[in-house]
Design an enzyme around this catalytic site. Structure first.
Site, short mmCIF file in Angstrom:
data_model
loop_
_atom_site.label_atom_id
_atom_site.label_comp_id
_atom_site.label_asym_id
_atom_site.label_seq_id
_atom_site.Cartn_x
_atom_site.Cartn_y
_atom_site.Cartn_z
N ASP A 101 0.79 -1.22 0.00
CA ASP A 101 0.00 0.00 0.00
C ASP A 101 0.83 1.28 0.00
O ASP A 101 0.35 2.31 -0.43
CB ASP A 101 -1.01 0.00 1.15
CG ASP A 101 -0.40 -0.35 2.50
OD1 ASP A 101 0.84 -0.47 2.59
OD2 ASP A 101 -1.16 -0.50 3.46
N ASP A 109 5.28 1.70 12.81
CA ASP A 109 4.51 0.46 12.98
C ASP A 109 5.27 -0.72 13.59
O ASP A 109 4.68 -1.55 14.26
CB ASP A 109 3.90 -0.03 11.66
CG ASP A 109 2.77 0.86 11.20
OD1 ASP A 109 2.10 1.47 12.06
OD2 ASP A 109 2.55 0.97 9.99
#
Ligand SMILES: *[C@@H]1O[C@H](CO)[C@@H](O)[C@H](O)[C@H]1NC(C)=O
Ligand SMILES: *[C@@H]1O[C@H](CO)[C@@H](O)[C@H](O)[C@H]1NC(C)=O
Ligand SMILES: *[C@@H]1O[C@H](CO)[C@@H](O)[C@H](O)[C@H]1NC(C)=O
Ligand SMILES: *[C@@H]1O[C@H](CO)[C@@H](O)[C@H](O)[C@H]1NC(C)=O
Length: 825
Positions: free
Chosen positions: A60, A469
């Protein structure tokens, strides 16, 4: 990948080559500093239907990859540079079932205001070695909600000049008849999709229409050389028709009769020999949500729909996402729970067309689980027990499982994408033989992390990272995946990192989380191998930039939540009132303890009292925003500052600045090992000199060479981190927003260190600051937290009101996956 960056300034500030200086370039060799295992969401995996072994994965925010025969992956979009940063958002991918050399990618990052650019279809005739680009007249959302639905791009298997692309944002269905070169809207298609993830959300990220989700040709309805008559299209509608069919090659369309349109159709997968279309549904667009779902099969010949959902009642607490059939064994179907957050992800397999199912795990003697698999993370050890982003030690199977594929030529070979990696194996038929398969991390070569900070200390490991993340790593080797991410404390993201100039083993990092993930400042006495929380930090103060003083006794912190703060000798952080809230860059002197620098707009600030007070020392021309401050590692007061108006150098702590005339704009900057012993450090900068690129100067900015090339664009310069190696001349690390960390070496120059052997202790646990033992207050105990997607408030609610790490309580009192919005203007 879950990090969302706002790059609203990119389009307006872009001015390629305006300064017009011709700069020579030097050949560099660029490689990824290996993290391994992916590191982010893999929304799509697509096998070629004609050639055995040919497959692609899309990400993504980090481009697309091609699978190699040794299970490694080759990146395809590394050429994307500052002007083409949105090419790394790949919303759909198609590999040609007639001519396997042809590959198509639909790219673009956001359909909302964060990305001002329209999307494009990339067309390759050589499996992604090079592309032609067709601009679309609308945006494409590779990092938008629903990006795991698909594929939105499909090639007619009987006439491969024909392609369809399902757009977002209400832009409808599009068709090309010339191999993707030109596109036109299919005006007869009845629905552009009405579903939006969070209507009325103040954040426009969740209010755009997800649009058309997938296009599936019924290859059996036609014959080679003529347009396939029957085409199915799934649309993000909930509660109104969402599966449509054409029987005349796209001329007219109608809703498939008898459909259940309660949930959103995520995947439509054809089983040609059964003449069946399988469709997985979820009650959200994904990738984080989904609390119910369904799996149906549609018999194309009879028109009958059969509900074959593999779970029911309270066992059906997830949507269904990834869906695949075994083309070698008609009737074999697999489907993934899109998100089963607890106790682990789930995958189901049927060998009788969905009449009966077996799971990848089941409850044993509760809480024991029967795991019908063995697990290996040998290619990315940090993924395993040490990876604690969501639930410590659990979620081995994964989450956000939208990509699930059985190799069309090999019933034993399968791959699936998760929120963090690609897993799969080569003994899938053992599921049916002994109900036990081998699952391995198979994302070697995929590096899709967002890098937020990098340091290369003068001793110890040559690289320590702050990563979105997945926390970050001590990179003891640049060629092997690290064993563990930063631990204790462990935050969803580490936003910055710094080391003490006179004591490089002392490293400080700051993170994003809340009090449930510990204090958001941590320090290490062993180059980042072990960490301790800094109890001088307030609960929930988080994010931003950090600078640690030369001797390691003072920490200056530009937090995201509480302004600029400073702590001396482990004391409680206090506000630095003399710095404005607009402060955008901070740095420590690497030699003089107590000397700090900061910048805001055109003002450059100096502190000589350990960050307690700052005064404006100098002015950075007509700059309106400052990006970075780089400090000479051996000379106090010798600083370089990058801004929206250029690059500025001061030899005297900012009393006077010289503008480097060639540079019209600059971002990440770093000083590293000099060309010759005792010389001035080599300077590396992302800047607009002869266009926006990466440059090195060996003569204090008098002349520059470009060090990146057409094959290495590194995406948005304004989102990247630049760190020079402290010990190896010529080596620089570039941390990207979506393609991990690159390191570059001058071609032909022998490199003293590729694998670093850090002089670090494996046993010391850092619990004291550099100036002696401090008494640490007992951390407040956290009350029970709500599970992911669980309830976290509401009228009459007496349960937990705080969400588990990485989630936040949002409108509707649900724990939603936290989305980081970093403003990079
Ligand atoms: C790319 O464009 C060139 C020039 O128009 C054309 O000759 C070539 O066939 C195109 N390649 C593909 C794969 O479409
Ligand atoms: C349609 O699907 C929903 C959700 O699975 C289910 O509750 C409902 O009963 C279904 N309707 C019919 C007519 O089967
Ligand atoms: C599946 O095989 C693995 C590896 O041999 C084993 O650890 C595991 O217990 C097996 N699962 C079950 C349910 O027997
Ligand atoms: C920290 O954040 C949590 C969750 O957002 C909240 O419940 C708690 O009250 C906050 N603590 C402080 C001290 O602000």
């Amino acid at each position: 990948m879950k990090v969302v960056f706002w790059l609203g300034s990119v389009a307006t500030t872009l001015s390629l080559g305006t300064s017009g200086f011709a700069v020579s370039s030097q050949k560099y060799v660029w490689k990824n500093a290996k993290i391994g295992g992916g590191g982010g969401f893999v929304p799509g995996i697509v096998f070629n239907a004609k050639e055995k072994g040919l497959a692609y994965a899309r990400t993504d925010i980090g481009g697309a990859y091609r699978l190699n025969s040794d299970d490694t992956w080759t990146p395809l979009l590394d050429f994307a540079d500052h002007a083409r940063w949105n090419y790394w958002g790949v919303d759909a991918l198609a590999t040609d079932p007639v001519d396997p050399n042809r590959l198509y990618l639909a790219t673009g990052m956001y359909t909302n205001s964060w990305d001002p650019n329209y999307g494009q279809i990339l067309v390759s005739g050589n499996r992604g070695a090079s592309f032609n680009v067709t601009k679309l007249p609308f945006k494409v959302g590779g990092n938008m909600p629903g990006r795991g639905m698909g594929e939105r791009l499909a090639i007619d298997p009987n006439s491969n000049n024909i392609l369809y692309f399902g757009a977002r944002s209400g832009n409808g269905l599009w068709k090309s008849t010339d191999y993707g070169t030109s596109w036109s809207n299919v005006a007869s298609f009845p629905s552009a999709g009405t579903y939006v993830p969070v209507p009325g959300d103040t954040n426009d990220y969740n209010t755009d229409k997800v649009g058309i989700a997938w296009v599936t040709f019924d290859s059996t309805s036609g014959s080679s050389g003529r347009a396939t008559p029957r085409i199915f299209v799934g649309v993000a509608n909930a509660g109104s028709d969402n599966v449509f069919v054409s029987s005349d090659a796209g001329g007219t369309w109608s809703a498939v009769p008898g459909q259940n349109n309660t949930f959103l159709p995520h995947k439509g997968v054809l089983s040609p020999s059964e003449k069946v279309l399988y469709i997985s549904y979820s009650n959200g667009a994904g990738p984080y949500d989904g609390t119910s779902g369904a799996l149906y099969k549609y018999n194309i010949a009879s028109g009958a729909w059969t509900n074959i959902t593999p779970a029911s009642g309270s066992d059906l607490y997830f949507g269904l996402g990834g869906l695949t059939v075994d083309l070698q064994k008609p009737g074999t179907v697999m489907v993934a729970a899109l998100n089963s957050w607890w106790p682990d992800g789930q995958i189901f397999r049927s060998t009788d067309s969905g009449t009966t199912w077996s799971p990848l795990w089941s409850w044993g003697n509760y809480p024991e689980m029967n795991k019908y698999y063995s697990y290996s993370d040998s290619k990315a050890p940090w993924l395993g027990p040490n990876y604690v982003e969501i639930n410590p030690g659990t979620l081995q199977i994964g989450w956000m499982m939208e990509a699930l594929e059985i190799d069309p030529f090999d019933s034993n070979h399968w791959l699936y994408g998760t929120g963090a990696t690609i897993y799969g194996g080569r003994d899938l038929l053992q599921w049916d033989v002994k109900h036990n398969v081998s699952i391995s991390s198979l994302a070697d070569g995929i590096e899709e992390t967002a890098i937020l900070g990098l340091v290369s200390p003068p001793s110890g490991p040559s690289l320590v990272s702050a990563v979105g993340d997945i926390g970050g790593f001590v990179h003891e080797s640049l060629t092997e995946a690290p064993r563990s991410s930063h631990q204790n404390p462990n935050w969803p993201s580490t936003s910055d990192i710094d080391y003490a100039g006179n004591k490089p083993s002392y490293v400080v990092r700051v993170g994003t989380g809340d009090s449930s993930t510990g204090k958001q400042v941590a320090f290490s006495n062993d180059y980042g191998k072990t960490w301790a929380q800094h109890y001088g930090a307030a609960d929930n103060a988080s994010g931003g930039k950090v600078a640690v003083s030369a001797d390691g006794t003072i920490i200056l912190w530009k937090s995201n939540t509480d302004g600029v703060l400073v702590s001396q000798n482990q004391a409680t952080f206090g506000a630095v009132s003399s710095l404005p809230s607009t402060t955008s860059a901070i740095a420590s002197d690497k030699k003089s303890n107590g000397v700090f620098y900061a910048a805001s707009g055109s003002n450059f600030y100096l502190s000589t009292d350990g960050g307690k007070t700052f005064t404006v020392k100098g002015t950075l021309g007509s700059s309106t925003s400052t990006f970075d401050i780089a400090v000479h590692p051996g000379v106090t007061g010798d600083v370089w500052v990058s801004t929206d108006k250029g690059l500025f150098h001061s030899p005297n702590s900012g009393t006077t600045f010289t503008a480097i005339s060639e540079v019209s704009q600059a971002w990440g900057i770093s000083l590293g090992a000099p060309a010759s012993a005792g010389g001035y450090p080599a300077i590396y900068v992302a800047a607009n000199i002869d266009g926006i690129a990466y440059y090195r100067s060996d003569d204090q900015g008098a002349s520059w060479v470009q060090i990146n090339d057409a094959a290495h664009g590194f995406g948005a310069a304004s989102a990247n981190v630049v760190a020079a190696d402290s010990r190896v001349y010529g080596r620089v690390y570039i941390g990207t927003n979506g393609r991990g960390i690159f390191y570059g070496d001058v071609d032909g120059l022998t490199n003293p260190i590729t694998t670093t052997s850090a002089v670090v202790s494996t046993t010391t646990v850092a619990t004291t600051g550099p100036t002696g033992t401090v008494t640490e207050p007992t951390p407040s105990t956290t009350s029970a937290v709500a599970n992911p997607w669980g309830q976290c408030g509401g009228l009459g609610w007496s349960g937990p009101v705080t969400c588990t790490s990485g989630f936040e309580c949002v409108v509707g009192n649900t724990c939603k996956r936290r989305i980081l919005v970093l403003c990079l203007v």
